[in-house]
Motif scaffolding. Structure first.
Motif, short mmCIF file in Angstrom:
data_model
loop_
_atom_site.label_atom_id
_atom_site.label_comp_id
_atom_site.label_asym_id
_atom_site.label_seq_id
_atom_site.Cartn_x
_atom_site.Cartn_y
_atom_site.Cartn_z
N GLY A 1 18.41 9.85 -1.38
CA GLY A 1 17.82 10.63 -0.31
C GLY A 1 18.44 12.01 -0.16
O GLY A 1 18.71 12.72 -1.14
N GLU A 2 18.69 12.39 1.10
CA GLU A 2 19.20 13.72 1.39
C GLU A 2 20.56 13.97 0.77
O GLU A 2 20.88 15.10 0.39
CB GLU A 2 19.27 13.93 2.91
CG GLU A 2 19.68 15.34 3.29
CD GLU A 2 19.53 15.61 4.78
OE1 GLU A 2 20.34 16.40 5.31
OE2 GLU A 2 18.61 15.03 5.39
N ARG B 1 16.33 15.35 -8.86
CA ARG B 1 16.34 16.66 -9.51
C ARG B 1 15.90 17.74 -8.53
O ARG B 1 14.88 17.61 -7.86
CB ARG B 1 15.41 16.67 -10.72
CG ARG B 1 15.52 17.94 -11.57
CD ARG B 1 14.51 17.97 -12.69
NE ARG B 1 13.19 18.38 -12.23
CZ ARG B 1 12.11 17.61 -12.25
NH1 ARG B 1 12.19 16.36 -12.68
NH2 ARG B 1 10.94 18.07 -11.83
N LEU B 2 16.70 18.79 -8.45
CA LEU B 2 16.37 19.96 -7.65
C LEU B 2 15.90 21.06 -8.58
O LEU B 2 16.63 21.47 -9.49
CB LEU B 2 17.59 20.43 -6.86
CG LEU B 2 17.41 21.72 -6.05
CD1 LEU B 2 16.49 21.48 -4.85
CD2 LEU B 2 18.76 22.26 -5.59
N ASN C 1 23.86 17.22 -2.85
CA ASN C 1 24.74 17.27 -4.01
C ASN C 1 24.22 18.29 -5.03
O ASN C 1 24.99 19.09 -5.59
CB ASN C 1 24.85 15.89 -4.65
CG ASN C 1 25.69 15.87 -5.91
OD1 ASN C 1 25.15 15.83 -7.02
ND2 ASN C 1 27.00 15.90 -5.76
N ALA C 2 22.91 18.29 -5.26
CA ALA C 2 22.31 19.25 -6.19
C ALA C 2 22.40 20.67 -5.64
O ALA C 2 22.66 21.63 -6.39
CB ALA C 2 20.86 18.88 -6.46
N GLY D 1 14.95 10.66 -7.38
CA GLY D 1 15.08 9.92 -8.62
C GLY D 1 14.68 8.47 -8.47
O GLY D 1 14.37 7.98 -7.37
N ALA D 2 14.66 7.76 -9.59
CA ALA D 2 14.40 6.33 -9.56
C ALA D 2 15.57 5.62 -8.88
O ALA D 2 16.65 6.20 -8.70
CB ALA D 2 14.22 5.81 -10.99
N VAL D 3 15.36 4.39 -8.49
CA VAL D 3 16.40 3.63 -7.80
C VAL D 3 17.68 3.60 -8.63
O VAL D 3 17.67 3.20 -9.80
CB VAL D 3 15.93 2.19 -7.52
CG1 VAL D 3 17.05 1.39 -6.86
CG2 VAL D 3 14.69 2.21 -6.62
#
Length: 214
Positions: A75-76, A52-53, A81-82, A45-47
């Motif tokens: 990051g990872e 999105r997975l 989380n997704a 995603g953006a900062v």
């Protein structure tokens, strides 16, 4: 998390449920060299925003389940989380309907009479952000069942995504998708449900249905 790491993650996930998949030259994980096949891709995603997975499951030459999951964190951490959301809400209904491996603790199976056929329905749990999923109304599924009974479903596997979001100021929205496409009758059915009114939250449920006897 890159595509190679995601592929290894999915391989281990399926292995833990006694399903052996193998990678093909295009990055898909296939079943005995054939369908169903699954692949995942992570988009950073953006900062400060979620990533999105995307998880795709190919059922045949022209049929594909497409699901996406937001990942909170950089990051990872965001990808994991997704993936956690995928495992908790969608993986087990997919596993039961497409690979015929059922964990009764993770997926509910019902029999619905739709048209002249009996359908096995594989229902995942409601997953919620910002609210207790246990408070999601059971009547949502009853309303969806009634809407499906008015549809002329082709005798093959179908899948649904049900989404409800509620803003703290009181605005709420519902959306239902059937086979990846916006399903107006399902959305209207969800709009008739008495959803919890307090707080800012979103809830979703994934389910599949298949004809019991073709």
């Amino acid at each position: 998390m890159d595509s190679v790491a995601l592929q290894k993650y999915l391989l281990r996930l399926f292995e833990r449920h006694d399903v052996e998949l193998e990678a093909d030259e295009d990055g898909w994980l296939v079943t005995d060299g054939d369908f169903p096949a699954i692949r995942a891709e992570w988009h950073e995603g953006a900062v400060g925003g979620p990533g999105r997975l995307d998880v795709d499951v190919v059922l045949g030459e022209e049929r594909r389940i497409e699901e996406s999951f937001a990942g909170m964190g950089a990051g990872e951490a965001g990808c994991r989380n997704a993936l956690h959301t995928f495992e908790q809400s969608v993986f087990h209904p997919l596993l039961a309907a497409c690979w015929y491996v059922t964990d009764d603790r993770k997926v509910r199976i019902a029999a619905w009479e739709i048209g002249v056929r009996t359908w096995d329905v594989f229902i995942g749990p409601f997953s919620a952000r910002g609210a207790d999923a246990a408070n999601m109304p059971a009547e949502a599924l009853t309303s969806i069942e009634a809407a499906l009974k008015r549809e002329a479903l082709s005798p093959e596997l179908h899948w649904l995504r049900l989404v409800h979001s509620h803003a703290e100021e009181g605005d709420s929205r519902c959306k239902a998708l059937l086979d990846n496409e916006l399903w107006t009758a399902g959305t209207l059915a969800l709009n008739e449900v008495a959803w919890p009114r307090g707080g800012d939250y979103s809830a979703r449920c994934f389910m599949l249905l298949d004809v019991r006897d073709y």
